[in-house]
Design an enzyme around this catalytic site. Structure first.
Site, mmCIF file in Angstrom:
data_model
loop_
_atom_site.group_PDB
_atom_site.id
_atom_site.type_symbol
_atom_site.label_atom_id
_atom_site.label_comp_id
_atom_site.label_asym_id
_atom_site.label_seq_id
_atom_site.Cartn_x
_atom_site.Cartn_y
_atom_site.Cartn_z
ATOM 1 N N ASP A 104 63.384 -57.941 1.580
ATOM 2 C CA ASP A 104 63.063 -59.193 0.897
ATOM 3 C C ASP A 104 62.375 -60.188 1.828
ATOM 4 O OD1 ASP A 104 64.269 -58.241 -1.362
ATOM 5 O OD2 ASP A 104 66.151 -59.322 -1.053
ATOM 6 N N LYS A 105 61.513 -61.013 1.253
ATOM 7 C CA LYS A 105 60.786 -62.009 2.038
ATOM 8 C C LYS A 105 61.731 -62.940 2.785
ATOM 9 C CE LYS A 105 56.992 -65.351 1.647
ATOM 10 N NZ LYS A 105 55.955 -65.917 0.756
#
Length: 240
Positions: A104-105
């Site tokens: 995930d970012k």
């Protein structure tokens, strides 16, 4: 007797420019052609065929590259260079590489990158078997019930998560080892139990550990790491 053939996505991945999943997306987008004819899903390649991507012939396999990268928060694990935060531009590696899987970012930690489409396919196919270890900080004190329910399995994305190892490290910090790769799995599991993830860091993928690698830096996998990784993947049946 028919000439030996291989599926187009396997052929493309075998050149090292992408994974089979990415090759399938290129086929759907009409970017791949065989002997000048736009390819469709299910096409196969035989010796002597000329395969092109956007009109340019796909070359031979380059020397393999295998990297461990300590991803900072804010970097997106995508090869799409239209995304200003994409991992490829951030690393700026001199040869074409792509990430194996996603992180995930907002999350940090270990992600692997390579130019070897075959190993990408093997690892992604093994995603429900290989271990990935994370350190997670949540927004309120962890309870025994939280630990028990996290480890026992929870409903996420229409299915129940597999049992996993969960260990409390501090009042709001725990370690979790997953053998699944559901989208935003840990965050969704925590949210189901009324918790919000504050920080999430992946510290291990299979036998490869993050230890000692500074944030934003990468290193090549060692010979020992590659030997162990290949040994773990060896029993998998290749696609035809």
């Amino acid at each position: 007797m028919d000439a030996p053939s291989v599926s187009l996505n396997k052929f493309v991945a075998g050149t090292g420019i992408c994974s089979r999943r990415e090759a399938d997306r290129w086929i759907e987008a009409g970017r791949l052609a065989i002997n000048g004819t736009i390819a469709v899903k299910g096409n196969r390649v035989v010796a002597g065929d000329v395969v092109t991507l956007d009109g340019k012939e796909i070359g031979h396999r380059p020397a393999p590259i295998y990297l461990a990268f300590h991803k900072p928060a804010g970097v997106t694990s995508t090869t799409d260079q239209k995304d200003p935060d994409n991992i490829i531009d951030f690393i700026n590696y001199p040869q074409r590489i792509f990430p194996i899987g996603r992180l995930d970012k907002a999350s940090t930690g270990l992600i692997l990158l390579t130019n070897d489409g075959d190993i990408v396919n093997q690892i992604l196919r093994a995603e429900n078997d290989h271990e990935k270890e994370y350190i997670v900080t949540v927004d309120k004190p962890i309870t025994d019930s939280f630990l028990r329910r996290m480890s026992g399995g929870l409903p996420v994305l229409g299915q129940r998560t597999k049992q996993c190892t969960v260990e409390q490290l501090n009042v709001r910090i725990f370690r979790i080892v997953l053998t699944q790769g559901l989208n935003r799995q840990i965050r969704r599991m925590c949210e189901f139990l009324g918790y919000r993830v504050r920080t999430l860091k992946r510290i291990r993928i299979m036998n490869i550990e993050l230890t000692g690698l500074p944030v934003g830096h990468y290193r090549p996998l060692t010979e020992s790491e590659m030997e162990q990784l290949n040994a773990r993947l060896e029993g998998m049946e290749p696609e035809q």
